[in-house]
Design a protein around this motif. Structure first.
Motif, PDB file in Angstrom:
ATOM      1  N   GLU A  96       4.428  -2.272 -15.661  1.00  0.00           N
ATOM      2  CA  GLU A  96       4.201  -2.909 -14.363  1.00  0.00           C
ATOM      3  C   GLU A  96       4.321  -1.891 -13.231  1.00  0.00           C
ATOM      4  O   GLU A  96       3.540  -1.914 -12.273  1.00  0.00           O
ATOM      5  N   GLY A 100       1.272  -0.696 -10.709  1.00  0.00           N
ATOM      6  CA  GLY A 100       1.373  -0.773  -9.260  1.00  0.00           C
ATOM      7  C   GLY A 100       1.012   0.518  -8.565  1.00  0.00           C
ATOM      8  O   GLY A 100       0.576   0.510  -7.403  1.00  0.00           O
ATOM      9  N   THR A 101       1.180   1.634  -9.262  1.00  0.00           N
ATOM     10  CA  THR A 101       0.859   2.936  -8.662  1.00  0.00           C
ATOM     11  C   THR A 101      -0.557   3.397  -8.989  1.00  0.00           C
ATOM     12  O   THR A 101      -0.962   4.475  -8.560  1.00  0.00           O
ATOM     13  N   GLY A 169       2.604   2.385  -3.740  1.00  0.00           N
ATOM     14  CA  GLY A 169       2.078   1.108  -4.183  1.00  0.00           C
ATOM     15  C   GLY A 169       3.094   0.042  -4.514  1.00  0.00           C
ATOM     16  O   GLY A 169       2.746  -1.002  -5.085  1.00  0.00           O
ATOM     17  N   HIS A 170       4.355   0.252  -4.151  1.00  0.00           N
ATOM     18  CA  HIS A 170       5.400  -0.731  -4.417  1.00  0.00           C
ATOM     19  C   HIS A 170       6.138  -1.115  -3.137  1.00  0.00           C
ATOM     20  O   HIS A 170       7.365  -0.904  -3.015  1.00  0.00           O
TER      21      HIS A 170
END
Length: 446
Positions: A96, A100-101, A169-170
């Motif tokens: 996960e 996300g990255t 990205g988080h």
């Protein structure tokens, strides 16, 4: 200072300190000229090649000396041992995180300019992502490292990690880190030097450190700015308590930017008798962030006044560690790293590479740091970030490539690099990983 090892312990003799404090910059020049640049006896062991999850889904240090579980037991490019079952929850969390990255890493791979022809930097990014993940996963905020004396939450390190998480990205995870730091903040706005994860308790009696307040507020502004425009008000609202408390103490402690902040230990984590450049730079970062977040005239005037105070005091003496002496300090990089551009000149920033040089190619935290030949990756990566964010692409890439070349066998970024180029001490280190990711992010935006 406790007897146990500190990440940034400075080993200086009292007599040397007295002489250097009186003589100023010139004394450091003489010291470098007449003292050997390397103490061949200074060999710090590498505590671990990395940290990884085992079959019981527990983090463990991966041995660096060939004993116990070695790097050949790692799944390539991960911080998971091969024995971790496919159905393990930690594998799902790792997948996960990487998902996300994906957009960020794809942009890095497809980018042009400085990063396009350097696969070593993309490999470095992969290592830094894995390092940051394993020190953040399933924790309220990142710990500095996984070795015993580093398995704590430093507000300073966590602030940089939160900004990195938002950029790669988080953003939700970054926001979680900041809200946890808000829960740790004392009513007067200060932070302890470090905290036991999952508690609001300090593990020892170290003095509180004022730089945490400014850096956490800076991180809040960065995370808010990273959010889509339509979500920024909501993100800012979730951090309202942190923003208000931090801004109030910064304004009150500096007389709305007109006086020096309190004397406090900084990232060197030693007792201080006067304000350091590190405290000044991080206070300015916080004041500027407060003005950006609130838009208030008082906050804006305070940030402008404090910028003038910094340039008229520390700037008048070449931005040394203390107002009138102490030699060069890698804390100068905090300015451009946190967006405070145009204060230190490009030449002053670049001069840190020479003033603080160590034989293996990195830098020391400061000119008065022990002359043991050891490069420190937190300072080196912070300088890389400052150079990247100030547009000095070539020099930033050089430092990032140096960091890439001095990782452990498992690919993790260590805390130290010995005079002969060997990685040493803690690996991985969250602050270094975060700085690397932020520097790569800045370069990819150019």
């Amino acid at each position: 200072m406790p007897a146990s090892p500190s990440r940034r312990r400075v080993l200086r003799g009292a007599g040397t300190l007295a002489v250097l404090g009186a003589a100023g910059t010139g004394a450091y020049t003489l010291r470098r000229r007449f003292s050997p640049p390397v103490d061949p006896r200074t060999v710090v062991p590498l505590f671990s090649a990395t940290v990884a999850y085992d079959a019981s889904e527990t983090r463990q240090l991966i041995e660096a000396d060939g004993t116990g579980t070695g790097t050949d037991s790692l799944d390539p490019g991960t911080r998971l041992l091969s024995a971790v079952p496919d159905t393990a929850a930690v594998r799902g969390r790792a997948a996960e995180f990487l998902a996300g990255t994906a957009r960020w890493t794809d942009a890095l791979a497809e980018g042009s300019g400085a990063l396009s022809s350097r696969p070593a930097l993309r490999e470095l990014a992969s290592s830094a992502l894995a390092d940051l993940w394993v020190l953040t996963d399933d924790l309220p905020a990142p710990v500095a490292g996984w070795s015993r004396n580093w398995r704590f939450i430093w507000p300073r390190d966590a602030a940089f990690a939160a900004v990195a998480l938002a950029r790669i990205g988080h953003p939700d995870r970054a926001l979680d880190v900041l809200t946890h730091l808000e829960s740790l903040q004392a009513g007067d706005g200060w932070y302890e030097a470090r905290y036991v994860p999952g508690t609001d308790r300090a593990p020892d009696d170290r003095a509180r450190q004022f730089d945490g307040t400014g850096l956490v507020l800076w991180a809040a502004a960065e995370v808010v700015a990273t959010a889509p425009r339509e979500r920024r008000a909501a993100v800012r609202g979730r951090l309202a308590g942190l923003i208000s408390t931090s801004q109030q103490v910064l304004l009150a402690s500096t007389g709305d930017g007109t006086v020096m902040p309190p004397v406090s230990p900084d990232y060197w984590e030693v007792h201080e008798r006067s304000v350091t450049l590190g405290i000044m730079a991080t206070t300015l970062a916080g004041l500027r962030a407060g003005a950006e977040l609130t838009g208030g005239d008082r906050a804006r005037r305070a940030a402008e006044a404090f910028r003038s105070l910094l340039t008229e005091t520390f700037g008048a003496h070449g931005y040394q560690r203390h107002r009138r002496g102490g030699g060069a300090d890698s804390a100068l990089a905090f300015l451009d790293a946190t967006g405070c551009h145009g204060i230190a000149s490009a030449d002053q920033l670049l001069s840190l590479r020479q003033e603080l040089a160590r034989p293996a190619g990195g830098i020391a935290p400061g000119a008065s740091w022990k002359a043991d030949g050891i490069s420190w990756t937190p300072s080196t990566s912070l300088l890389a970030l400052a150079l990247a964010r100030s547009g000095r692409t070539t020099e930033a890439v050089e430092l990032l490539l140096w960091l890439a070349q001095h990782r452990t066998e498992a690919g993790s970024l260590p805390e130290k690099v010995l005079f002969d180029g060997r990685p040493a001490a803690v690996a991985p280190l969250a602050w270094t990983a975060a700085n690397v990711l932020l520097a790569l992010d800045a370069l990819n935006e150019d």
